[in-house]
Design a protein around this motif. Structure first.
Motif, PDB file in Angstrom:
ATOM      1  N   ALA A 313       0.979  14.365  -9.184  1.00 56.47           N
ATOM      2  CA  ALA A 313       2.429  14.218  -9.280  1.00 56.47           C
ATOM      3  C   ALA A 313       3.154  15.417  -8.670  1.00 56.47           C
ATOM      4  O   ALA A 313       4.325  15.309  -8.317  1.00 56.47           O
ATOM      5  N   LEU A 314       2.469  16.527  -8.558  1.00 58.78           N
ATOM      6  CA  LEU A 314       3.056  17.727  -7.964  1.00 58.78           C
ATOM      7  C   LEU A 314       2.006  18.420  -7.119  1.00 58.78           C
ATOM      8  O   LEU A 314       0.880  18.631  -7.568  1.00 58.78           O
ATOM      9  N   THR A 316       1.820  21.659  -3.972  1.00 62.80           N
ATOM     10  CA  THR A 316       2.528  22.659  -3.178  1.00 62.80           C
ATOM     11  C   THR A 316       1.555  23.345  -2.232  1.00 62.80           C
ATOM     12  O   THR A 316       0.358  23.443  -2.513  1.00 62.80           O
ATOM     13  N   PRO A 343       6.635  21.826  -1.321  1.00 62.97           N
ATOM     14  CA  PRO A 343       6.304  21.116  -2.572  1.00 62.97           C
ATOM     15  C   PRO A 343       6.458  19.610  -2.381  1.00 62.97           C
ATOM     16  O   PRO A 343       7.305  19.140  -1.612  1.00 62.97           O
ATOM     17  N   SER A 344       5.660  18.865  -3.101  1.00 69.03           N
ATOM     18  CA  SER A 344       5.730  17.402  -3.083  1.00 69.03           C
ATOM     19  C   SER A 344       5.728  16.932  -4.535  1.00 69.03           C
ATOM     20  O   SER A 344       4.766  17.158  -5.273  1.00 69.03           O
ATOM     21  N   LEU A 345       6.816  16.273  -4.930  1.00 71.20           N
ATOM     22  CA  LEU A 345       6.996  15.849  -6.309  1.00 71.20           C
ATOM     23  C   LEU A 345       7.154  14.341  -6.373  1.00 71.20           C
ATOM     24  O   LEU A 345       7.947  13.764  -5.610  1.00 71.20           O
ATOM     25  N   ALA A 347       7.928  11.194  -9.151  1.00 65.00           N
ATOM     26  CA  ALA A 347       8.399  10.864 -10.491  1.00 65.00           C
ATOM     27  C   ALA A 347       8.694   9.375 -10.549  1.00 65.00           C
ATOM     28  O   ALA A 347       9.064   8.758  -9.545  1.00 65.00           O
ATOM     29  N   TRP A 357       7.492  12.300 -16.316  1.00 63.98           N
ATOM     30  CA  TRP A 357       7.495  13.740 -16.573  1.00 63.98           C
ATOM     31  C   TRP A 357       8.084  14.051 -17.952  1.00 63.98           C
ATOM     32  O   TRP A 357       7.558  14.879 -18.698  1.00 63.98           O
ATOM     33  N   VAL A 396      10.307  14.600  -2.257  1.00 65.56           N
ATOM     34  CA  VAL A 396      10.461  13.995  -3.575  1.00 65.56           C
ATOM     35  C   VAL A 396      10.392  12.479  -3.413  1.00 65.56           C
ATOM     36  O   VAL A 396      11.039  11.913  -2.520  1.00 65.56           O
ATOM     37  N   TRP A 398      10.867   8.978  -5.745  1.00 65.30           N
ATOM     38  CA  TRP A 398      11.340   8.425  -7.008  1.00 65.30           C
ATOM     39  C   TRP A 398      11.080   6.928  -7.015  1.00 65.30           C
ATOM     40  O   TRP A 398      11.521   6.198  -6.124  1.00 65.30           O
TER      41      TRP A 398
END
Length: 545
Positions: A313-314, A316, A343-345, A347, A357, A396, A398
């Motif tokens: 999920a995260l 970097t 970073p790669s997030l 959610a 999260w 990111v 979503w």
């Protein structure tokens, strides 16, 4: 004639006295030689013979270990003791400690001054097994208690408390090429094993009594594969004081995951950590700890919310934190610049409206509240500050399952710059944010905010934002399908949460170009235009108008 005879008697008497003196000296020399011979025999032969047999017996009685030592040597003139090829097994028959060579050299001059002084203690290639048991006990302490009755242990403790601690002096202590096997049984199941090799230590000029301006120098180097610990500085036992530098380099994610498992609700999948800092600690009426010039670097971090997730999920590329400092007495922590690269997030929100999260953090908070005790009143509040945050190349994603059709929104090339943050949450923080949407378009924001009470002031702008990306949310509110359209806006947004409910105003310009809508299910065209421009436009959040 009488005078001559008296003179002869005197000469004879002197000869007798001289012979007696020479015999006395000779006898004394013979006695001294015999004593030295007996002393040498006792030191070179008797004492090593006794130690070779007594040491295993003592370890069996005191620790329950089966020990062997190949050879013991003692030089009674230099007060040096050497032992070769020592090994010991515990009551379960497992190796617990061993070494190739030990040399201990006592200082005779210090003994005359009432000091137990060691000119040299050198341990070559020790092999030690240290177990952290399920009840957080240590195998050495367990073996000692098993072999010694509780009453005897308590009596010895009281006796030791009555007397003053001995004056010990260590001129040089060296561990050369050691190896440490650490096994952790505390988390249940199969034990986790960590083999530290080589383990090298150097300690110079250490005393157990106060000395003005004379602190011991130490150096420790240990490696767990490519993971290295370097520790050096100065040390004083009485009073307790130490200052130096500590560096942990190349710590792997699996090592960290094991020790952080009771506290971290997520799964570490990848990454290495390097941490270095200077420190100073002192004991006395109040324990003091100060760290400074700290730097933290995390490379290739990958973190998943649960073991069942296929993808992290995260993730970097690099997280770098500079200028880390901490003062326990002053209750203050300082951090320099924080840099986050690529970073790669990810959610998501499930059909019940729960964000993954948020759910993981809520679970972690519940576990901690059940086991932790309420914090005591420590008086002065804790102070902290961060010089700034820089984030570049972020992504990111979503995913929202609440709408009837899943929403999937991606943000690329996210860049964030924030100014100083501190425990003074009512002070404004500057920010600069820019990002690109995966379906097209760009958004920027620049301004300042205050964390508590929350206020937000910013200049917002967006260009060429494709409207079909919000189609899942439009479909839940209206029987309408966005086929095409591009949104652009430019203005100022002010938000204020000092009083409930949140209030705010956007004022500026907005335009929608190339709009095309239709009825769902390939229905006919409903509304379309080439360009709609609103200049100026003002929107009030609460009450909405």
């Amino acid at each position: 004639m009488a005078e001559k005879e008296a003179e002869n008697n005197q000469v004879a008497s002197r000869r007798v006295v001289s012979r007696r003196k020479s015999h006395l000296v000779r006898n004394l020399l013979i006695a001294l030689g015999m004593l030295l011979g007996l002393y040498a025999l006792a030191g070179f032969l008797a004492l090593p013979w006794w130690l070779e047999r007594s040491l295993p017996e003592q370890l069996d009685q005191r620790m329950g270990w089966q020990a062997e030592v190949e050879r013991v040597r003692f030089n009674p003139f230099s007060f040096s003791l050497e032992a070769d090829a020592f090994s010991a097994k515990d009551a379960d028959g497992e190796p617990v400690t061993a070494f190739d060579h030990l040399r201990v050299n006592l200082s005779f001059l210090n003994l005359l001054r009432g000091i137990i002084g060691f000119e040299e203690i050198r341990l070559v290639e020790p092999d030690v097994r240290l177990d952290l048991l399920q009840d957080y006990d240590i195998n050495y302490a367990r073996d000692w208690r098993s072999a010694n009755p509780e009453g005897e242990d308590a009596t010895q403790t009281k006796t030791a408390e009555k007397g003053n601690p001995p004056r010990l002096y260590f001129q040089q202590v060296t561990i050369d090429g050691g190896e440490l096997l650490f096994r952790d049984f505390s988390q249940g199941g199969d034990p986790a094993e960590f083999r530290v090799a080589p383990l090298d230590l150097t300690l110079n000029d250490l005393a157990t009594w106060p000395r003005e301006g004379s602190d011991s120098q130490y150096s420790v180097m240990a490696a767990l594969g490519e993971q290295v610990i370097e520790w050096d500085g100065e040390l004083s036992v009485t009073p307790l004081y130490s200052a130096g530098r500590l560096r942990l380099s190349g710590l792997r994610h699996d090592t960290l995951a094991h020790f952080l498992a009771p506290y971290l609700p997520w799964q570490l999948r990848d990454g290495t950590v390097t941490l270095e800092s200077r420190y100073e600690l002192a004991g006395g009426d109040r324990f003091e700890l100060i760290t400074s010039d700290g730097n933290l670097t995390i490379q290739q971090l990958a973190l998943a919310l649960s073991a069942a997730d296929d993808q992290p999920a995260l993730a970097t590329e690099t997280i770098a934190v500079q200028g880390i400092g901490f003062d326990l007495t002053a209750r203050e922590a300082t951090v320099g610049m924080v840099s986050i690269e690529q970073p790669s997030l990810a959610a998501s929100r499930n059909a019940e409206g729960e964000v993954d999260w948020q759910a993981s953090l809520a679970t972690a908070g519940t576990d901690q509240s059940e086991t932790s005790e309420p914090a005591s009143d420590l008086g002065e509040p804790f102070r902290w500050s961060v010089q700034g945050v820089e984030l570049s190349g972020g992504q990111v994603r979503w995913r929202d399952q609440v709408p009837e059709t899943d929403a999937d929104i991606a943000v690329n090339n996210l860049a964030v710059t924030m100014g100083g943050l501190s425990h003074r949450l009512d002070e404004p923080v500057s920010y600069d944010v820019s990002a690109e949407l995966g379906t097209g378009g760009r958004v920027t924001a620049i301004g300042q905010l205050t964390p508590a009470p929350f206020t937000f002031e910013g200049a917002l702008s967006g260009s060429d934002i494709l409207l079909p990306v919000i189609q899942p949310y439009v479909a839940d509110a209206a029987n309408l399908e966005l086929v095409d359209g591009r949104l652009g806006f430019d203005g100022n947004l002010d938000l204020d949460a000092q009083d409930e409910p949140l209030t705010g105003t956007f004022s500026g310009t907005a335009e929608i170009a190339g709009l095309a809508t239709r009825l769902p299910g390939n229905g006919g065209e409903l509304v379309s235009w080439e360009l709609l421009r609103l200049a100026p436009v003002e929107f009030n959040l609460n009450p909405a108008r």
